[in-house]
Scaffold this active site. Structure first.
Site, PDB file in Angstrom:
ATOM      1  CB  THR A  75      60.018 -38.300 -24.551  1.00  0.00           C
ATOM      2  OG1 THR A  75      60.599 -37.788 -25.562  1.00  0.00           O
ATOM      3  CG2 THR A  75      58.658 -38.036 -24.174  1.00  0.00           C
ATOM      4  CB  CYS A 111      64.284 -33.740 -37.031  1.00  0.00           C
ATOM      5  SG  CYS A 111      63.456 -35.243 -36.469  1.00  0.00           S
ATOM      6  CB  THR A 161      59.813 -56.242 -24.536  1.00  0.00           C
ATOM      7  OG1 THR A 161      60.151 -56.891 -23.017  1.00  0.00           O
ATOM      8  CG2 THR A 161      60.214 -54.922 -24.811  1.00  0.00           C
ATOM      9  CE1 TYR A 186      38.807 -17.835 -48.464  1.00  0.00           C
ATOM     10  CE2 TYR A 186      36.303 -17.100 -48.004  1.00  0.00           C
ATOM     11  CZ  TYR A 186      37.761 -17.060 -48.806  1.00  0.00           C
ATOM     12  OH  TYR A 186      37.709 -16.238 -49.930  1.00  0.00           O
TER      13      TYR A 186
HETATM   14  C1  LIG Z   1      69.156 -37.008 -40.008  1.00  0.00           C
HETATM   15  C2  LIG Z   1      67.760 -37.427 -39.369  1.00  0.00           C
HETATM   16  C3  LIG Z   1      66.643 -36.527 -39.809  1.00  0.00           C
HETATM   17  C4  LIG Z   1      65.399 -36.938 -39.177  1.00  0.00           C
HETATM   18  N1  LIG Z   1      64.340 -36.200 -39.594  1.00  0.00           N
HETATM   19  C5  LIG Z   1      63.120 -36.488 -39.092  1.00  0.00           C
HETATM   20  C6  LIG Z   1      61.974 -35.690 -39.154  1.00  0.00           C
HETATM   21  O1  LIG Z   1      62.223 -34.559 -40.112  1.00  0.00           O
HETATM   22  N2  LIG Z   1      60.842 -36.176 -38.885  1.00  0.00           N
HETATM   23  C7  LIG Z   1      60.619 -37.240 -38.051  1.00  0.00           C
HETATM   24  O2  LIG Z   1      59.838 -37.601 -37.867  1.00  0.00           O
HETATM   25  N3  LIG Z   1      61.733 -38.061 -37.991  1.00  0.00           N
HETATM   26  C8  LIG Z   1      62.683 -37.658 -38.397  1.00  0.00           C
HETATM   27  N4  LIG Z   1      63.955 -38.503 -38.037  1.00  0.00           N
HETATM   28  C9  LIG Z   1      63.731 -39.777 -37.424  1.00  0.00           C
HETATM   29  C10 LIG Z   1      63.640 -39.439 -35.862  1.00  0.00           C
HETATM   30  O3  LIG Z   1      64.771 -38.647 -35.451  1.00  0.00           O
HETATM   31  C11 LIG Z   1      63.641 -40.749 -35.229  1.00  0.00           C
HETATM   32  O4  LIG Z   1      62.348 -41.597 -35.493  1.00  0.00           O
HETATM   33  C12 LIG Z   1      63.573 -40.826 -33.633  1.00  0.00           C
HETATM   34  O5  LIG Z   1      64.725 -40.002 -33.171  1.00  0.00           O
HETATM   35  C13 LIG Z   1      63.481 -42.138 -32.991  1.00  0.00           C
HETATM   36  O6  LIG Z   1      63.513 -41.987 -31.608  1.00  0.00           O
HETATM   37  P1  LIG Z   1      64.240 -43.185 -30.647  1.00  0.00           P
HETATM   38  O7  LIG Z   1      64.416 -42.800 -29.392  1.00  0.00           O
HETATM   39  O8  LIG Z   1      63.597 -44.480 -31.177  1.00  0.00           O
HETATM   40  O9  LIG Z   1      66.001 -43.196 -31.295  1.00  0.00           O
HETATM   41  P2  LIG Z   1      66.963 -41.981 -31.202  1.00  0.00           P
HETATM   42  O10 LIG Z   1      66.277 -40.696 -31.028  1.00  0.00           O
HETATM   43  O11 LIG Z   1      67.534 -42.267 -32.676  1.00  0.00           O
HETATM   44  O12 LIG Z   1      67.710 -42.219 -30.055  1.00  0.00           O
HETATM   45  C14 LIG Z   1      68.398 -43.565 -29.968  1.00  0.00           C
HETATM   46  C15 LIG Z   1      69.502 -43.249 -28.967  1.00  0.00           C
HETATM   47  O13 LIG Z   1      69.809 -44.578 -28.385  1.00  0.00           O
HETATM   48  C16 LIG Z   1      71.335 -44.679 -28.135  1.00  0.00           C
HETATM   49  N5  LIG Z   1      71.556 -46.101 -27.921  1.00  0.00           N
HETATM   50  C17 LIG Z   1      71.559 -47.037 -28.986  1.00  0.00           C
HETATM   51  N6  LIG Z   1      72.094 -48.227 -28.300  1.00  0.00           N
HETATM   52  C18 LIG Z   1      72.398 -47.849 -27.064  1.00  0.00           C
HETATM   53  C19 LIG Z   1      73.022 -48.691 -25.923  1.00  0.00           C
HETATM   54  N7  LIG Z   1      73.198 -50.252 -25.992  1.00  0.00           N
HETATM   55  N8  LIG Z   1      73.224 -48.097 -25.024  1.00  0.00           N
HETATM   56  C20 LIG Z   1      73.148 -46.731 -24.721  1.00  0.00           C
HETATM   57  N9  LIG Z   1      72.528 -46.126 -25.698  1.00  0.00           N
HETATM   58  C21 LIG Z   1      72.267 -46.625 -26.759  1.00  0.00           C
HETATM   59  C22 LIG Z   1      71.808 -44.294 -29.523  1.00  0.00           C
HETATM   60  O14 LIG Z   1      73.277 -43.766 -29.626  1.00  0.00           O
HETATM   61  C23 LIG Z   1      70.889 -42.824 -29.796  1.00  0.00           C
HETATM   62  O15 LIG Z   1      71.352 -42.024 -29.019  1.00  0.00           O
HETATM   63  C24 LIG Z   1      65.421 -38.124 -38.540  1.00  0.00           C
HETATM   64  C25 LIG Z   1      66.461 -38.931 -38.124  1.00  0.00           C
HETATM   65  C26 LIG Z   1      67.467 -38.340 -38.487  1.00  0.00           C
HETATM   66  C27 LIG Z   1      68.891 -39.422 -38.396  1.00  0.00           C
END
Ligand SMILES: Cc1cc2nc3c(=O)[nH]c(=O)nc-3n(C[C@H](O)[C@H](O)[C@H](O)COP(=O)(O)OP(=O)(O)OC[C@H]3O[C@@H](n4cnc5c(N)ncnc54)[C@H](O)[C@@H]3O)c2cc1C
Length: 816
Positions: free
Chosen positions: A14, A42, A272, A426
């Site tokens: 994003t 998700c 941070t 409604y």
């Molecule tokens: C199975 C599942 C179902 C879900 N369902 C829902 C839902 O229905 N509704 C909802 O609100 N939320 C849901 N979530 C939670 C939601 O997906 C997360 O809150 C959201 O994706 C968080 O975004 P993020 O960018 O913090 O992390 P993520 O989207 O998890 O992305 C983090 C990425 O960083 C990468 N990464 C980590 N460390 C490194 C590094 N050192 N170098 C390079 N890359 C790295 C990882 O490989 C990963 O791909 C679900 C999560 C899962 C796993």
């Protein structure tokens, strides 16, 4: 300006896209250690369950398409392994092991969270998985395809655990959930989770609550899951969904500040502690807008929103503040929608924040328009000002829009009075003129103003029944289908004429099915001079599931007729099934409709009743047992409870039993303590071997299953005499020998306690928990003037035909 973004999914992708939209000249490198970016995590459980059939649909963008559209240098299988904030350099490791360094002007961390995988013996066995990303999904999907998965165990009953349970059930597996807490869905309160427990059990999922896994062991090609309770479950596959923790390794090693909850600390601008380094998503902690205390929440909406804000701050300088998230979340659990926003009562209690709560049950739309379903809303709010703290909703339709509206109000600092002011669109298919939200607001405002003092289900569960009057103002029909132990039944419409029956010297806890009739009764009582009258919040509909004992079925004994809609129903074929629509009616509406229709049809004819009231299927089962009609099937389809009943002979004592194959039947004729003890010891022993056990309580044996606190019931002269002469409950039973005016039985109980042997009452409960069927003899009850309400709620009523039917199926029949 050169931006490096670590993490290519929700927050990271994003932010990358937004930076490009606002700065065409920027250099953007997106680092992702996995193979994929910008995918729908998700949606992963639904792909596993086959609901999403094409794997490609999970990917919103490929690295190539994203790179081309947003002119971003996307580097998959490139893991950031170190950050030097002083020299603004990131060390990166490629999949082939090669390391290189990139410099940055601005750096964003969006590394997400990592699943918790505790040190349990055997956790690395084949067939045990966690689910976080596409690689995990592929591994699970492949395993499902390569193996015959009949039994699956999900450890952890959070949102993802429950989604997995449902999706594994869709693949045809028998699913068991193991959870350390006493409830599923930790973000909601127990009374709301109890509604989900009920639904999961109706869907054939076994629940092992307040139990944790101690060990996994490989056994004949299966995984033996050993629980803290001593039970073992055999599984072909295990999903660990115990929770996640923020991925902070990089930040910690770079000396970036970690907050009190172990997430990456960020300021209001999502920066941070290191200059030019920002962080978003699951990895950060941020103050909760209501409590102002830092907290972690693992949700997609905040991660996406933060990604957009942080992009602006990285490009234009720190200008936009993030307001924080209150944890608005939703999940589909089979036919139910479970949603929550803000703070539940348990969290408010733990934080010492004074609050009040209200629970209401309403129709999702006008009851007269087809397919209205029940929706339960629980609000938490400030007891003085009415400021909204949180809301939880469980239902089939329309829960999402109500929780979303309330979430907005909470974020804007709204009160329960704003719920009443909300103007909603409604028309009968969508809502009611008084929307469930408005009803919740009215009830909450009555609580705050003192017009409707309330008690909660916990207050009643722990109340000393000697010191209060528990008044059930539902109809006698509803009362006969089950009530709160110790309750006296005076239907609302009879109340004004029967006020003299209600003691004036103690508090009155009044209740009805959902709270409305209880409120009306409360006003009648208060208006007639009664003091201290409280109404049960949410009524019997909230109380019953909250105190229900969870009874699991052995996977091999699972009823095939309680299914989810995707599975075929095995049901005898009947011609000319008469259909009856009882949707939109609240209890006792559906059961009364069933009764009236059964009265109209001929013996042997079959009736199918469809209801949207969750309690209906259980009520129908008990009603059939009580009335001698046969329950043919009982299933849940898309939030509708469909019960098929065949009309039986009038006043028949037949009881439908789940008995199949050989079992044991015991007749308890005696009311002597030692004989009753022997009965339950034998029953428990037989039940432990997986056999169907039935105890038939006849004549003096009825005294063993009487309630300690009995409601007042009308009896004739002989009934009253028997009541005086017979033991009032199991606590008053005597020994068959050496009773010595009661000293013998007291001594026996003391010796058993000292030797660590369970009491009669606890053995009796164990028998019920083990699935032993208790049948009270109808004829003995009539002779001795014993009423249904005096017996334990779990007991069913039957006659000699019932006993004979069970005895026929059994290979041991004992008379004690
Ligand atoms: C199975 C599942 C179902 C879900 N369902 C829902 C839902 O229905 N509704 C909802 O609100 N939320 C849901 N979530 C939670 C939601 O997906 C997360 O809150 C959201 O994706 C968080 O975004 P993020 O960018 O913090 O992390 P993520 O989207 O998890 O992305 C983090 C990425 O960083 C990468 N990464 C980590 N460390 C490194 C590094 N050192 N170098 C390079 N890359 C790295 C990882 O490989 C990963 O791909 C679900 C999560 C899962 C796993």
């Amino acid at each position: 300006m050169k931006h490096i973004i670590i993490g290519g999914v929700a927050g990271g992708a994003t932010a990358a896209a937004r930076i490009r939209r606002i700065d065409e000249a920027a250099e953007i490198i997106l680092l992702e250690k996995g193979k994929y970016i910008s995918y729908a995590n998700c949606g992963l459980p639904y792909y596993i369950g086959g609901v999403i059939s094409e794997r490609e649909r999970l990917f919103l963008q490929t690295p190539q398409s994203f790179g081309r559209r947003f002119n971003v240098d996307v580097r998959v299988e490139n893991e950031a392994i170190a950050i030097d904030t002083a020299t603004k350099r990131v060390t990166i490791k490629k999949a082939d092991g090669e390391e290189y360094v990139e410099t940055y002007d601005k750096l964003l961390l969006s590394p997400g969270a990592s699943p918790i995988s505790p040190k349990i013996k055997g956790i690395d066995l084949e067939g045990i998985f966690t689910l976080r990303n596409v690689a995990d999904t592929d591994a699970i999907k492949n395993y499902l395809e390569m193996h015959d998965i009949n039994n699956a165990v999900v450890v952890g009953a959070g949102f993802i655990g429950l989604e997995m349970a449902e999706n594994l059930a869709h693949t045809g597996a028998s699913v068991a959930i193991v959870e350390k807490l006493d409830q599923v869905m930790p973000p909601i309160d127990f009374s709301m989770a109890a509604l989900v427990h009920d639904h999961l059990i109706q869907k054939g999922v076994n629940l092992y609550l307040e139990k944790s896994v101690e060990e996994f062991e490989s056994k004949n090609g299966q995984i033996e899951v050993k629980l803290s309770s001593g039970e073992t479950l055999l599984a072909d596959m295990v999903i660990l969904s115990i929770g996640v923790r923020p991925e902070t390794k990089l930040a910690v090693n770079a000396g970036i500040k970690i907050g009190v909850t172990n997430g990456i600390w960020v300021d209001d601008y999502l920066q941070t502690s290191a200059e030019n380094v920002y962080a978003v998503g699951d990895a950060i902690e941020f103050p909760h807008p209501v409590t102002k205390k830092p907290w972690l929440n693992y949700l997609a909406n905040p991660a996406n929103r933060q990604g957009r804000i942080v992009a602006d701050n990285m490009v234009f300088g720190n200008k936009i503040k993030y307001e924080g998230a209150i944890g608005t979340s939703i999940a589909k659990v089979f036919d139910l929608t479970v949603a929550s926003t803000g703070l539940p009562a348990k969290q408010l209690m733990a934080m010492g924040i004074p609050y009040k709560s209200s629970t209401t049950h309403s129709g999702s739309h006008a009851g007269y328009y087809p397919n209205a379903t029940n929706m339960t809303l629980k609000l938490t709010f400030d007891p003085q000002t009415g400021k909204m703290y949180g809301a939880q909703g469980v239902g089939v339709d329309g829960v999402d829009k109500r929780i979303d509206q309330i979430a907005l109000l909470i974020k804007l600092g709204g009160t329960i009075f704003d719920l009443i002011r909300l103007e909603h669109a409604y028309a009968p298919p969508f809502s009611s003129a008084k929307d469930p939200i408005a009803i919740a607001g009215y009830v909450a405002s009555n609580i705050i103003s003192g017009k409707m003092p309330v008690v909660y289900w916990e207050d009643i569960k722990t109340a000393d029944l000697e010191k209060i009057t528990l008044l059930d103002v539902r109809t006698t029909e509803e009362f006969s289908l089950g009530s709160i132990p110790g309750a006296v039944n005076i239907p609302l419409d009879d109340l004004r004429g029967r006020l003299k029956e209600i003691p004036t010297d103690k508090p009155i806890y009044v209740f009805c099915q959902v709270g409305l009739r209880g409120y009306l009764a409360q006003q009648i009582l208060l208006g007639n001079g009664f003091k201290e009258v409280s109404n049960l919040s949410g009524g019997f509909k909230s109380y019953k599931p909250a105190v229900a004992i969870i009874r699991n079925t052995k996977p091999e004994n699972k009823k095939i007729n309680i299914t989810n809609s995707s599975q075929p129903v095995m049901e005898p074929m009947f011609k000319n099934i008469i259909k009856l629509d009882a949707c939109g009616l609240q209890c006792p509406g559906p059961i009364l409709k069933l009764k009236n229709k059964i009265d109209d049809i001929r013996e042997g004819e079959v009736l199918e009743v469809t209801s949207t009231d969750a309690g209906f299927s259980r009520d129908a089962e008990s009603w059939c047992k009580m009335t001698g009609n046969t329950l043919i099937s009982n299933k849940v389809e898309n939030g509708k409870y469909i019960v098929v009943v065949q009309k039986g002979a009038p006043k028949s004592c037949e009881t439908v039993t789940s008995c199949s194959g050989k079992g044991k039947t015991l007749i308890l004729f005696s009311q002597e303590l030692d004989k009753a003890l022997a009965t339950f010891v034998l029953a428990n022993g037989a039940a432990a071997t997986g056999q169907k056990v039935t105890i038939f309580f006849t004549f003096w044996g009825l005294n063993v299953i009487k309630k300690v606190k009995k409601p007042q019931v009308k009896k004739d002269f002989f009934g009253k005499m028997f009541s005086i002469m017979l033991p009032s409950s199991s606590l008053k039973l005597k020994l068959s020998k050496f009773n010595m005016f009661g000293a013998g039985s007291k001594m026996m109980r003391m010796i058993m306690k000292n030797k660590g042997i369970d009491s009669l009452e606890s053995l009796r409960q164990q028998a019920l928990d083990n699935g032993v069927e208790f049948i009270a003899c109808q004829m003995s009850m009539d002779v001795m003037g014993v009423k249904r309400e005096e017996l334990m709620d779990e007991v069913t009523i039957g006659g000699v035909a019932t006993y004979m039917a069970n005895a026929d199926e059994a290979n041991v029949n004992l008379f004690i």
